[in-house]
Design a protein around this motif. Structure first.
Motif, mmCIF file in Angstrom:
data_model
loop_
_atom_site.group_PDB
_atom_site.id
_atom_site.type_symbol
_atom_site.label_atom_id
_atom_site.label_comp_id
_atom_site.label_asym_id
_atom_site.label_seq_id
_atom_site.Cartn_x
_atom_site.Cartn_y
_atom_site.Cartn_z
ATOM 1 N N GLY A 1 0.742 -1.253 -0.115
ATOM 2 C CA GLY A 1 0.075 -0.082 0.105
ATOM 3 C C GLY A 1 1.073 1.124 0.018
ATOM 4 N N TYR A 2 1.923 1.459 0.649
ATOM 5 C CA TYR A 2 2.763 2.478 0.897
ATOM 6 C C TYR A 2 4.099 2.305 0.616
ATOM 7 C CZ TYR A 2 3.898 7.218 2.726
ATOM 8 O OH TYR A 2 4.187 8.495 2.806
ATOM 9 N N THR A 3 4.945 1.330 0.933
ATOM 10 C CA THR A 3 6.026 0.774 0.613
ATOM 11 C C THR A 3 6.653 0.826 -0.734
ATOM 12 O OG1 THR A 3 6.291 -0.223 2.915
ATOM 13 C CG2 THR A 3 7.989 -0.458 1.365
ATOM 14 N N VAL B 1 9.288 2.550 -5.741
ATOM 15 C CA VAL B 1 9.030 2.815 -7.179
ATOM 16 C C VAL B 1 9.262 3.908 -7.541
ATOM 17 C CG1 VAL B 1 7.412 2.261 -8.971
ATOM 18 C CG2 VAL B 1 7.827 0.456 -7.538
ATOM 19 N N SER B 2 8.642 4.891 -6.544
ATOM 20 C CA SER B 2 8.888 6.369 -7.172
ATOM 21 C C SER B 2 10.374 6.820 -7.093
ATOM 22 C CB SER B 2 8.206 7.027 -6.066
ATOM 23 O OG SER B 2 8.463 7.318 -4.712
ATOM 24 N N TYR C 1 -1.089 5.701 9.559
ATOM 25 C CA TYR C 1 -0.715 4.803 8.459
ATOM 26 C C TYR C 1 -1.342 3.244 9.025
ATOM 27 C CZ TYR C 1 2.456 8.254 7.078
ATOM 28 O OH TYR C 1 3.186 9.506 6.913
ATOM 29 N N ALA C 2 -1.892 2.716 7.903
ATOM 30 C CA ALA C 2 -2.338 1.309 8.102
ATOM 31 C C ALA C 2 -1.056 0.519 8.433
ATOM 32 C CB ALA C 2 -3.267 0.934 7.064
ATOM 33 N N VAL D 1 9.827 5.331 7.315
ATOM 34 C CA VAL D 1 10.836 5.685 6.281
ATOM 35 C C VAL D 1 10.234 5.984 4.829
ATOM 36 C CG1 VAL D 1 12.739 4.616 7.738
ATOM 37 C CG2 VAL D 1 11.257 3.109 5.944
ATOM 38 N N GLU D 2 9.155 5.408 4.722
ATOM 39 C CA GLU D 2 8.727 5.558 3.367
ATOM 40 C C GLU D 2 8.470 7.093 3.024
ATOM 41 O OE1 GLU D 2 7.300 1.610 4.653
ATOM 42 O OE2 GLU D 2 7.441 3.557 5.390
ATOM 43 N N ASP D 3 8.011 7.729 3.926
ATOM 44 C CA ASP D 3 7.926 9.375 3.924
ATOM 45 C C ASP D 3 9.262 9.960 3.269
ATOM 46 O OD1 ASP D 3 5.497 8.995 4.979
ATOM 47 O OD2 ASP D 3 5.613 10.207 6.518
#
Length: 106
Positions: free
Chosen positions: A5-7, A12-13, A63-64, A79-81
């Motif tokens: 969902g977020y990682t 990828v970005s 965050y879920a 860390v994803e942020d």
């Protein structure tokens, strides 16, 4: 389990933006000390703001757990942020560099 969902989009970005620079735009932005200074300044402001928004003691942004790795550093920041922040700021600067070079060519 992979947190899709977020990682995954965060990773990828970063890959897409870096490959876009290296394979398509070729602005040389990553070789410029001003870019890295800019990223240090952005991160310096991101940490206190994001830390305040995501602190586990009284979060404003939630965050879920199944959508993130659970790795938080510093001050409970996922860390994803940082990955999304890097990709977003870098993409804007790359497009700005590209527009500037086109303007200079005219």
């Amino acid at each position: 389990m992979i947190p899709w969902g977020y990682t995954v989009p965060a990773v990828v970005s970063v890959i897409v933006v870096v490959l876009f620079e290296l394979a398509v735009l070729k602005t040389g932005l990553f070789r410029k000390p001003a870019y890295w200074l800019t990223m240090a300044i952005v991160t310096g402001f991101q940490i206190p703001v994001d830390g305040w928004l995501t602190k586990l003691s009284a979060p404003i942004v939630l965050y879920a757990p199944e959508h993130i790795t659970g790795w938080r550093f510093p001050w409970d920041i996922p860390v994803e942020d940082f990955l999304f922040g890097f990709a977003m700021v870098t993409a804007v600067l790359l497009l700005w560099e590209r527009a500037r070079s086109r303007e200079e060519a005219r």
